[in-house]
Motif scaffolding. Structure first.
Motif, PDB file in Angstrom:
ATOM      1  N   PHE A 409       0.853  -1.188   0.000  1.00  0.00           N
ATOM      2  CA  PHE A 409       0.000   0.000   0.000  1.00  0.00           C
ATOM      3  C   PHE A 409       0.886   1.235   0.000  1.00  0.00           C
ATOM      4  O   PHE A 409       1.916   1.282   0.686  1.00  0.00           O
ATOM      5  CB  PHE A 409      -0.909   0.009   1.239  1.00  0.00           C
ATOM      6  CG  PHE A 409      -1.738   1.248   1.370  1.00  0.00           C
ATOM      7  CD1 PHE A 409      -2.810   1.478   0.522  1.00  0.00           C
ATOM      8  CD2 PHE A 409      -1.450   2.205   2.339  1.00  0.00           C
ATOM      9  CE1 PHE A 409      -3.579   2.631   0.634  1.00  0.00           C
ATOM     10  CE2 PHE A 409      -2.211   3.357   2.458  1.00  0.00           C
ATOM     11  CZ  PHE A 409      -3.280   3.569   1.604  1.00  0.00           C
ATOM     12  N   ARG A 410       0.497   2.232  -0.801  1.00  0.00           N
ATOM     13  CA  ARG A 410       1.258   3.485  -0.847  1.00  0.00           C
ATOM     14  C   ARG A 410       0.304   4.662  -0.715  1.00  0.00           C
ATOM     15  O   ARG A 410      -0.723   4.730  -1.399  1.00  0.00           O
ATOM     16  CB  ARG A 410       2.041   3.597  -2.150  1.00  0.00           C
ATOM     17  CG  ARG A 410       2.879   4.884  -2.242  1.00  0.00           C
ATOM     18  CD  ARG A 410       3.711   4.916  -3.501  1.00  0.00           C
ATOM     19  NE  ARG A 410       2.887   4.993  -4.693  1.00  0.00           N
ATOM     20  CZ  ARG A 410       3.325   4.688  -5.913  1.00  0.00           C
ATOM     21  NH1 ARG A 410       4.552   4.249  -6.081  1.00  0.00           N
ATOM     22  NH2 ARG A 410       2.514   4.797  -6.959  1.00  0.00           N
ATOM     23  N   ASP A 424      -2.473   4.032  -3.545  1.00  0.00           N
ATOM     24  CA  ASP A 424      -2.370   2.863  -4.419  1.00  0.00           C
ATOM     25  C   ASP A 424      -2.394   1.606  -3.568  1.00  0.00           C
ATOM     26  O   ASP A 424      -1.760   1.554  -2.497  1.00  0.00           O
ATOM     27  CB  ASP A 424      -1.061   2.884  -5.209  1.00  0.00           C
ATOM     28  CG  ASP A 424      -1.039   3.956  -6.274  1.00  0.00           C
ATOM     29  OD1 ASP A 424      -1.403   3.636  -7.415  1.00  0.00           O
ATOM     30  OD2 ASP A 424      -0.646   5.099  -5.962  1.00  0.00           O
ATOM     31  N   VAL A 425      -3.092   0.597  -4.054  1.00  0.00           N
ATOM     32  CA  VAL A 425      -3.060  -0.733  -3.447  1.00  0.00           C
ATOM     33  C   VAL A 425      -2.508  -1.689  -4.486  1.00  0.00           C
ATOM     34  O   VAL A 425      -2.913  -1.652  -5.658  1.00  0.00           O
ATOM     35  CB  VAL A 425      -4.465  -1.179  -2.996  1.00  0.00           C
ATOM     36  CG1 VAL A 425      -4.411  -2.598  -2.431  1.00  0.00           C
ATOM     37  CG2 VAL A 425      -5.021  -0.218  -1.956  1.00  0.00           C
ATOM     38  N   PHE A 426      -1.551  -2.527  -4.084  1.00  0.00           N
ATOM     39  CA  PHE A 426      -0.935  -3.484  -4.991  1.00  0.00           C
ATOM     40  C   PHE A 426      -1.238  -4.894  -4.493  1.00  0.00           C
ATOM     41  O   PHE A 426      -0.694  -5.333  -3.471  1.00  0.00           O
ATOM     42  CB  PHE A 426       0.570  -3.253  -5.067  1.00  0.00           C
ATOM     43  CG  PHE A 426       0.946  -1.843  -5.470  1.00  0.00           C
ATOM     44  CD1 PHE A 426       0.954  -1.459  -6.797  1.00  0.00           C
ATOM     45  CD2 PHE A 426       1.281  -0.899  -4.503  1.00  0.00           C
ATOM     46  CE1 PHE A 426       1.284  -0.162  -7.159  1.00  0.00           C
ATOM     47  CE2 PHE A 426       1.621   0.391  -4.854  1.00  0.00           C
ATOM     48  CZ  PHE A 426       1.622   0.771  -6.192  1.00  0.00           C
ATOM     49  N   TRP A 434       3.967  -9.238 -10.659  1.00  0.00           N
ATOM     50  CA  TRP A 434       2.708  -8.741 -11.208  1.00  0.00           C
ATOM     51  C   TRP A 434       1.774  -8.358 -10.069  1.00  0.00           C
ATOM     52  O   TRP A 434       1.761  -9.008  -9.024  1.00  0.00           O
ATOM     53  CB  TRP A 434       2.029  -9.802 -12.069  1.00  0.00           C
ATOM     54  CG  TRP A 434       2.566  -9.898 -13.468  1.00  0.00           C
ATOM     55  CD1 TRP A 434       3.478 -10.787 -13.931  1.00  0.00           C
ATOM     56  CD2 TRP A 434       2.204  -9.068 -14.569  1.00  0.00           C
ATOM     57  NE1 TRP A 434       3.730 -10.577 -15.262  1.00  0.00           N
ATOM     58  CE2 TRP A 434       2.951  -9.515 -15.684  1.00  0.00           C
ATOM     59  CE3 TRP A 434       1.336  -7.977 -14.728  1.00  0.00           C
ATOM     60  CZ2 TRP A 434       2.851  -8.920 -16.936  1.00  0.00           C
ATOM     61  CZ3 TRP A 434       1.233  -7.384 -15.972  1.00  0.00           C
ATOM     62  CH2 TRP A 434       1.983  -7.852 -17.071  1.00  0.00           C
ATOM     63  N   SER A 435       0.974  -7.319 -10.278  1.00  0.00           N
ATOM     64  CA  SER A 435       0.013  -6.931  -9.251  1.00  0.00           C
ATOM     65  C   SER A 435      -1.195  -6.260  -9.895  1.00  0.00           C
ATOM     66  O   SER A 435      -1.098  -5.668 -10.980  1.00  0.00           O
ATOM     67  CB  SER A 435       0.645  -5.984  -8.229  1.00  0.00           C
ATOM     68  OG  SER A 435       1.062  -4.786  -8.840  1.00  0.00           O
TER      69      SER A 435
END
Length: 706
Positions: A409-410, A424-426, A434-435
């Motif tokens: 998470f950013r 952003d959520v990855f 890959w995300s």
């Protein structure tokens, strides 16, 4: 029986006498043993190369080298099989400043996005998965130093006995923080021993070996002559590089304070050690900062001057050896270390650093960067003097492996001509690179071209923008051949986005707020070996950003930027960069345009020089002047290009577009320019001051920090 016993005893006594005679003859004929003692002193210790050259030139055999701190580095390389000339080439051909001036930050592997050349350059707070902050106990990060040593000594292998397994017996000392006092390393991993000896308090974290912490050996014993005497060496040659004839004057810098701090409690020991040595040399190296690695050649020259003054002393020592016992070596030979590689020219790779990715910790970081330009435009009918100031501040939280091991998470806050908050959520899947990446961005401030930030001739009310999107991201990282702490990276993003913007009506008109709705598909990415900063010394970077959407008409955006840099010689560098772009995105928004100005564009043109179409190419030559601890250079930049004739700096209304035209169909104006200035590369970023002029009669003064 008694006679036989008496005969046996006589024979035994005769054998003992013969053995004793042989031993005594051997002892009488044995040559004197020689130990070379090298003190610590940071960059000043590079002068030890001159001492090793002088000892070899005199033909004096070296039976042991004892090093402290930088003396351990130089001595360790020598004993591992490097010749003095090899070490000279290594120091003069490597960017030692970059090794020893990297600020100690959290052990974070940072990520870079397309068209971003900034990061959290001021401060990072690293914390573990259980939420505990991880603090640093040193100002300088040693990761580059460790990678440098491991690469330079990779053929030494695992644990060794330094007295028997190296080309020349070696030992080094470090001060124990566990109460063991002055510890001498004679076995183990050579890189570990050398690094422990170099742990200058405050600057470096204590180094841990077998669960025990060690700091710089000079903290307790910076001239280990007594150890050599205790081991029975007949001749001791030593060099002390921290001698200061002005030590009674006030310290004027941090390194002077650290040097004097290290001398407190050891000065008497150093004086006693000097009296015990057969030759003690004090080169005039105090003039150099302990962290000034910018000009190793100058430091070596001071060592050579000191050797010349002691030439007679070396000759006297040499006369104590027979011609058969003297050891003369080719001063320009390639050391035996490189024959272990079966590659006598292996020095070409000796300074390469292959650094493994750092631990993927969560972190909170702070960054500050930006640009400004003051431009004179004699052709303008509105405002001939344009001042544009774009400071930026950023706070960023990166949560790694949260909730589950496959979620990152950013959250980012940016303050510049607007306040922008993005999240952003990855959701990682497959092998982890890959995300699935949902994102949201909200901005309040100057989003349109009516902003006084992008155009000093206009004023506007606040704009508001919301962007949501989701898509796939592929990110990979590799080892860097240049040793950048962020490695080599690759990223590809494929996202669908929807952007809603409310453009505030200019305060000078009666216009109403304007809504701009723009759905689009975006493909963006980056391939880099030089991730951040404005001034590069080596490597490459390619950014690309493609958009296709609808905003009342077909809209698209094409932007490809490339950069390639390499080192021409020791102090000369060359960098090429280019931009190819065409935009038909909503004309009301400043993000829909390409910037042709500043030092990354056509010299002389102002910052925020916005155009729909742009084709640009430029080249910058740098000369490293090497006057500070951090790389400082003089540069000349030449660039030219074609651009659309939008004149956004002087128009007073928003450009409207009913239909998208073909890419590059708006190209109408050619301009070229030249700029010159100074650049400083520091751990906190690149600072650039320059002045440029273009064919279109723009003259600009620039200040940039990235």
């Amino acid at each position: 029986m008694i006679e036989h016993r008496g005969y046996a005893m006589r024979v035994l006594r005769s054998l003992v006498v013969i053995i004793l005679l042989v031993l005594s003859v051997g002892t009488i004929s044995a040559r004197p043993s020689v130990a070379v003692v090298l003190s610590g002193g940071g960059a000043r210790g590079i002068a030890h190369i001159a001492l090793l050259e002088a000892v070899e030139e005199a033909g004096i055999p070296i039976d042991l080298v004892i090093g402290t701190s930088m003396g351990a580095l130089i001595g360790g390389l020598y004993c591992a099989g490097y010749s003095p000339n090899d070490i000279r080439m290594l120091t003069e051909g490597s960017d030692l400043t970059a090794l020893f001036t990297m600020l100690s930050k959290a052990p974070i592997y940072k990520e870079y996005a397309s068209m971003e050349k900034f990061t959290t350059n001021i401060l990072d707070f690293d914390f573990s998965s259980d939420g505990k902050f991880i603090s640093n106990t040193g100002l300088i990060d040693d990761s580059r130093i460790m990678a440098f040593l491991k690469n330079a000594l990779k053929e030494i292998g695992g644990k060794k006995n330094f007295l028997t397994d190296l080309d020349t017996p070696f030992m080094c000392n470090a001060a124990s923080l566990e109460g063991d006092g002055d510890v001498f390393f004679t076995s183990g991993y050579l890189v570990d021993a050398m690094r422990a000896s170099m742990s200058i308090p405050i600057l470096f974290e204590p180094y841990v070996i077998d669960g025990k912490q060690y700091i710089d050996g000079g903290a307790l014993n910076n001239l280990t002559v007594q150890k050599a005497r205790e081991l029975g060496y007949d001749i001791v040659i030593c060099q002390y590089v921290n001698y200061d004839s002005k030590s009674d004057e006030m310290a004027e810098s941090m390194d002077e304070i650290i040097t004097r701090l290290m001398r407190i409690g050891t000065e008497e020991q150093i004086n006693e050690a000097a009296e015990m040595a057969d030759i003690v040399i004090y080169p005039d190296t105090i003039k150099f900062s302990i962290m000034d690695f910018s000009d190793p050649e100058a430091i070596i020259k001071e060592g050579e001057k000191a050797m010349s003054a002691h030439r007679e002393s070396f000759m006297k020592i040499a006369q104590m050896f027979s011609e058969e016992d003297r050891v003369y070596k080719d001063p320009f030979r390639v050391g035996t270390y490189f024959y272990k590689l079966n590659n006598p020219m292996g020095l070409s790779n000796a300074s390469a650093v292959n650094q493994e990715p750092k631990r993927n910790h969560s972190y909170i970081g702070l960054g500050a960067f930006g640009s400004s330009s003051l431009t004179y435009d004699p052709t303008s009918t509105v405002e001939q003097l344009l001042y544009k100031f774009f400071p930026r501040a950023m706070m960023e939280y990166n949560g790694r492996e949260l909730i589950a091991l496959n979620i990152d998470f950013r959250l980012r806050l940016m303050v510049y001509d607007r306040i922008a908050v993005s999240s952003d959520v990855f959701l990682k899947f497959g092998d982890g690179h890959w995300s699935f990446n949902p994102e949201a961005v909200m901005s309040l401030g100057s989003v349109s071209i009516l902003s006084s930030w992008s155009n000093t001739a206009r004023y506007s009310a606040l704009d508001w923008q919301m962007c949501i999107g989701a898509g796939l991201r592929d990110r990979l990282s590799f080892k860097s051949s240049y040793g950048n702490d962020n490695l080599t990276g690759f990223e590809l993003e494929i996202k669908a986005k929807f952007e809603a913007t409310v453009v505030g009506a200019p305060v000078t008109t009666s216009q109403k707020d304007t809504w701009v709705l723009s759905p689009y598909l975006q493909v963006a990415g980056i391939l880099y070996d030089i991730p951040s900063g404005r001034v590069q010394r080596h490597g490459y970077r390619i950014d690309y950003d493609f958009k296709l959407g609808y905003a009342g008409a077909l809209s698209y955006f094409i932007n490809v930027a490339g950069e390639y840099a390499w080192q021409l010689s020791k102090r000369n560098y060359l960098t090429f960069n280019s931009i190819i772009g065409a935009s038909r995105m909503p004309s009301e928004l400043s993000g829909s345009y390409l910037n042709a100005g500043m030092l990354s564009g056509i010299p002389g043109r102002p910052d925020c020089d916005l155009h729909q179409d742009l084709i640009y190419a430029g080249v910058m030559w740098e000369y490293d002047i090497g006057v500070l601890s951090f790389p400082m250079s003089f540069f000349v930049k030449i660039g030219c290009g074609w651009m659309s004739d939008d004149e956004l700096n002087i128009v007073n209304t928003i450009i409207s577009r009913e239909a998208a035209t073909a890419p590059f169909s708006e190209l109408a104006n050619f301009d070229g320019g030249i700029a010159l200035g100074m650049a400083l590369k520091s751990p906190a970023g690149d600072v650039i001051v320059g002045i440029g002029a273009s064919l279109d009669k723009f003259v600009s003064v620039y200040l940039e920090c990235w």
